[in-house]
Write an enzyme that holds these catalytic residues in place. Sequence first.
Site, PDB file in Angstrom:
ATOM      1  N   ASP A  87       0.688  -1.337   0.073  1.00  0.00           N
ATOM      2  CA  ASP A  87       0.090   0.022   0.020  1.00  0.00           C
ATOM      3  C   ASP A  87       0.918   1.223  -0.003  1.00  0.00           C
ATOM      4  O   ASP A  87       0.585   2.208   0.780  1.00  0.00           O
ATOM      5  CB  ASP A  87      -0.921  -0.051   1.277  1.00  0.00           C
ATOM      6  CG  ASP A  87      -1.858  -1.107   1.239  1.00  0.00           C
ATOM      7  OD1 ASP A  87      -2.190  -1.787   0.059  1.00  0.00           O
ATOM      8  OD2 ASP A  87      -2.266  -1.670   2.296  1.00  0.00           O
ATOM      9  N   THR A 130      -7.606  -0.834   0.858  1.00  0.00           N
ATOM     10  CA  THR A 130      -8.117  -0.908  -0.563  1.00  0.00           C
ATOM     11  C   THR A 130      -8.932  -2.464  -0.694  1.00  0.00           C
ATOM     12  O   THR A 130     -10.283  -2.174  -1.506  1.00  0.00           O
ATOM     13  CB  THR A 130      -7.040  -0.894  -1.760  1.00  0.00           C
ATOM     14  OG1 THR A 130      -6.445   0.456  -1.251  1.00  0.00           O
ATOM     15  CG2 THR A 130      -7.808  -0.446  -3.184  1.00  0.00           C
ATOM     16  N   GLY A 145      -4.684  -4.232  -3.842  1.00  0.00           N
ATOM     17  CA  GLY A 145      -5.551  -3.424  -4.045  1.00  0.00           C
ATOM     18  C   GLY A 145      -4.965  -2.090  -4.581  1.00  0.00           C
ATOM     19  O   GLY A 145      -3.951  -1.529  -3.600  1.00  0.00           O
TER      20      GLY A 145
HETATM   21  P1  GDP Z   1      -0.681   0.061  -3.516  1.00  0.00           P
HETATM   22  O1  GDP Z   1      -1.406  -1.191  -3.042  1.00  0.00           O
HETATM   23  O2  GDP Z   1       0.820   0.583  -3.321  1.00  0.00           O
HETATM   24  O3  GDP Z   1      -1.101   0.682  -4.962  1.00  0.00           O
HETATM   25  O4  GDP Z   1      -1.537   1.510  -2.795  1.00  0.00           O
HETATM   26  P2  GDP Z   1      -2.929   1.818  -2.359  1.00  0.00           P
HETATM   27  O5  GDP Z   1      -3.674   2.125  -3.367  1.00  0.00           O
HETATM   28  O6  GDP Z   1      -3.430   0.422  -1.834  1.00  0.00           O
HETATM   29  O7  GDP Z   1      -2.860   2.606  -1.078  1.00  0.00           O
HETATM   30  C1  GDP Z   1      -2.499   3.897  -1.439  1.00  0.00           C
HETATM   31  C2  GDP Z   1      -3.440   5.067  -1.050  1.00  0.00           C
HETATM   32  O8  GDP Z   1      -3.092   6.217  -1.355  1.00  0.00           O
HETATM   33  C3  GDP Z   1      -4.617   4.966  -2.296  1.00  0.00           C
HETATM   34  O9  GDP Z   1      -5.643   5.437  -1.702  1.00  0.00           O
HETATM   35  C4  GDP Z   1      -4.091   6.091  -3.315  1.00  0.00           C
HETATM   36  O10 GDP Z   1      -5.020   6.717  -3.937  1.00  0.00           O
HETATM   37  C5  GDP Z   1      -3.460   7.234  -2.190  1.00  0.00           C
HETATM   38  N1  GDP Z   1      -2.308   7.927  -2.712  1.00  0.00           N
HETATM   39  C6  GDP Z   1      -1.113   7.505  -3.359  1.00  0.00           C
HETATM   40  N2  GDP Z   1      -0.323   8.374  -3.482  1.00  0.00           N
HETATM   41  C7  GDP Z   1      -0.806   9.475  -2.792  1.00  0.00           C
HETATM   42  C8  GDP Z   1      -0.113  10.781  -2.386  1.00  0.00           C
HETATM   43  O11 GDP Z   1       0.948  11.253  -2.567  1.00  0.00           O
HETATM   44  N3  GDP Z   1      -0.813  11.289  -1.423  1.00  0.00           N
HETATM   45  C9  GDP Z   1      -2.163  10.961  -0.829  1.00  0.00           C
HETATM   46  N4  GDP Z   1      -2.574  11.813  -0.042  1.00  0.00           N
HETATM   47  N5  GDP Z   1      -2.523   9.709  -1.210  1.00  0.00           N
HETATM   48  C10 GDP Z   1      -1.928   8.953  -2.018  1.00  0.00           C
HETATM   49  P1  IMO Z   2      -1.001  -4.214  -2.065  1.00  0.00           P
HETATM   50  O1  IMO Z   2      -0.505  -4.650  -3.665  1.00  0.00           O
HETATM   51  C1  IMO Z   2      -1.027  -4.477   2.146  1.00  0.00           C
HETATM   52  C2  IMO Z   2      -1.009  -8.518   3.793  1.00  0.00           C
HETATM   53  C3  IMO Z   2      -2.376  -9.072   4.703  1.00  0.00           C
HETATM   54  C4  IMO Z   2      -1.794 -10.108   5.539  1.00  0.00           C
HETATM   55  C5  IMO Z   2      -0.662 -10.881   4.661  1.00  0.00           C
HETATM   56  C6  IMO Z   2      -0.899 -11.902   4.184  1.00  0.00           C
HETATM   57  O2  IMO Z   2      -2.097  -3.335  -2.230  1.00  0.00           O
HETATM   58  O3  IMO Z   2       0.340  -3.217  -1.469  1.00  0.00           O
HETATM   59  P2  IMO Z   2      -2.456 -12.773   2.070  1.00  0.00           P
HETATM   60  O4  IMO Z   2      -3.919 -12.473   1.894  1.00  0.00           O
HETATM   61  O5  IMO Z   2      -1.527 -12.311   1.134  1.00  0.00           O
HETATM   62  O6  IMO Z   2      -2.256 -14.117   2.580  1.00  0.00           O
HETATM   63  O7  IMO Z   2      -2.434 -11.757   3.538  1.00  0.00           O
HETATM   64  O8  IMO Z   2      -0.416  -9.887   3.777  1.00  0.00           O
HETATM   65  N1  IMO Z   2      -1.327  -8.042   2.403  1.00  0.00           N
HETATM   66  C7  IMO Z   2      -1.272  -6.843   2.117  1.00  0.00           C
HETATM   67  N2  IMO Z   2      -1.007  -5.660   2.813  1.00  0.00           N
HETATM   68  N3  IMO Z   2      -1.073  -4.438   0.875  1.00  0.00           N
HETATM   69  C8  IMO Z   2      -1.253  -5.555  -0.061  1.00  0.00           C
HETATM   70  O9  IMO Z   2      -1.000  -5.714  -1.277  1.00  0.00           O
HETATM   71  C9  IMO Z   2      -1.484  -6.765   0.621  1.00  0.00           C
HETATM   72  N4  IMO Z   2      -1.600  -8.253   0.235  1.00  0.00           N
HETATM   73  C10 IMO Z   2      -1.533  -8.766   1.259  1.00  0.00           C
HETATM   74  O10 IMO Z   2      -2.969  -7.856   5.105  1.00  0.00           O
HETATM   75  O11 IMO Z   2      -1.017  -9.281   6.680  1.00  0.00           O
HETATM   76 MG    MG Z   3      -2.821  -1.743  -1.707  1.00  0.00          MG
END
Ligand code: GDP
Ligand code: IMO
Ligand code: MG
Length: 436
Positions: free
Chosen positions: A17, A301, A44
């Site tokens: 994330d 997400t 996500g």
């Molecule tokens: P990912 O799994 O690494 O793709 O990250 P996620 O999408 O799960 O979580 C990142 C969250 O932060 C999302 O809701 C993005 O829209 C948001 N986001 C990404 N970059 C920025 C940023 O620079 N500032 C803020 N405020 N939100 C961001």
């Molecule tokens: P993105 O791509 C954050 C975490 C779960 C749990 C552990 C194992 O959005 O960065 P799983 O379902 O993979 O067996 O869960 O890994 N986890 C994540 N945490 N971002 C993710 O993906 C994750 N995918 C799995 O919360 O702790």
């Molecule tokens: Mg994510």
Amino acid sequence: MKGFMDSTLVIGSQFGDEGKGKLVDCLAEKSDCVVRFQGGNNAGHTVVVDGKEFKLHLLPSGTIRKKRSLIGTGVSLDPRVLKQEIDSLKEKKIEVNLGIDPRCQIIMPWHNVIDIGKEEALKEKNIGTTRRGVGPCYADRASRIGIRFDDLVDEKRLSEKINFNYSYYKNVCEKVLGKEFDFTEEEVFQQYSALGKEFKKHLTDVSIEVNDFLVKGKKVLFEGAQGTMLDNDFGTYPFVTSSHPISGAATIGIGLSPQKLKRIIAVVKAYTTRVGSGPFPTELNETEADFLRNAGNEFGTTTGRARRVGWLDLPMLRMANRLNGFTELAITKLDVLSGIKKLLIAESYSIEGKKILEFPYANHLIEKAKPNYIEFKGFVLEEKDRKELREEGYSVLDPKAKKYLGFIEKQLKVPIKTISFGPDRIDTLTKGKSVC
Ligand code: GDP
Ligand code: IMO
Ligand code: MG
């Protein structure tokens, strides 16, 4: 061969994330193809375009830019989720140009049952998985009873494989985990063979396609899921995911020589978050965490769970750099730190009085680690400052923020080339200039 391979790999450097989806979307503009190579719909990835939010779990984030999107063999693929994702994009007038490798392992309904059943059996020691069946699906790959995309598109093979797995796991689930199936073998066959028919047109040998793209001098973008600290070997085992979210995994998750990886970008959130169980040395207590969690909208997400939050952790990032070989850093969510008077970065840990620069290899050591913090003056990055940043670029960034970033760059000895200061595409600086 060297010199004309135009490949870029986007890797999560922390617990996932970090904002990988947003960065991939930015880079996808100038790419010919975007590839996922590990993880499944436990991921996500959020992309925001003109205030409109897209949440992707399986499709590469380049899909939003209508680029050729590939799912490599390293991905655990849930075709039910894939269908939902494709259909919901269609409603938004986005047609996917998708290729799926025939070797991809398929998530079956019993994988969800096992994921949930195992978590319940672990009681307070549960991992906090996303319950999407990703771990059990990878386990079947390793134990060689998995069903692949190639089986999904052939009714005879599919029926044989479902027959074995259904009765095998019905027994395990009922007798070991105390879980009943609420689906029959026939229902699973009907549902999955229909999905196989629907997705047959997407079948492609991703290894050949990606290699061809690169040899022709096209730009290929690899999208990592999860983050380095969730790596099945190098993360905080057992509180990890079941794949390898590190750069080396792109080679086996696609079918690509390591020589073809050129640019390796670390996505680093300006602080740290974690969703699920496991050690977290720089974690803030509940009251302190509230501010950052709300300012950063730190809710999962995929599952909507509140993310745990803490300060930036350099021992963690040093390890991530060693494992991945980062060529550049992309710092995200800098805006979220705005308004906090005093910012901390863990420069090292102390374990039983000894200073440690590298992240320990086991949880019993991590639990003893006390972060040694360096203090930084807070900065302000409000809407008017963000507007200025979009217009003028890096030069107008608050010098206190520059100091915070400069410290990270110096400690890791890797240049920061991208700064993200908001969720939207337009809130991005690359090499000091606005991307918009
Ligand atoms: P990912 O799994 O690494 O793709 O990250 P996620 O999408 O799960 O979580 C990142 C969250 O932060 C999302 O809701 C993005 O829209 C948001 N986001 C990404 N970059 C920025 C940023 O620079 N500032 C803020 N405020 N939100 C961001
Ligand atoms: P993105 O791509 C954050 C975490 C779960 C749990 C552990 C194992 O959005 O960065 P799983 O379902 O993979 O067996 O869960 O890994 N986890 C994540 N945490 N971002 C993710 O993906 C994750 N995918 C799995 O919360 O702790
Ligand atoms: Mg994510």
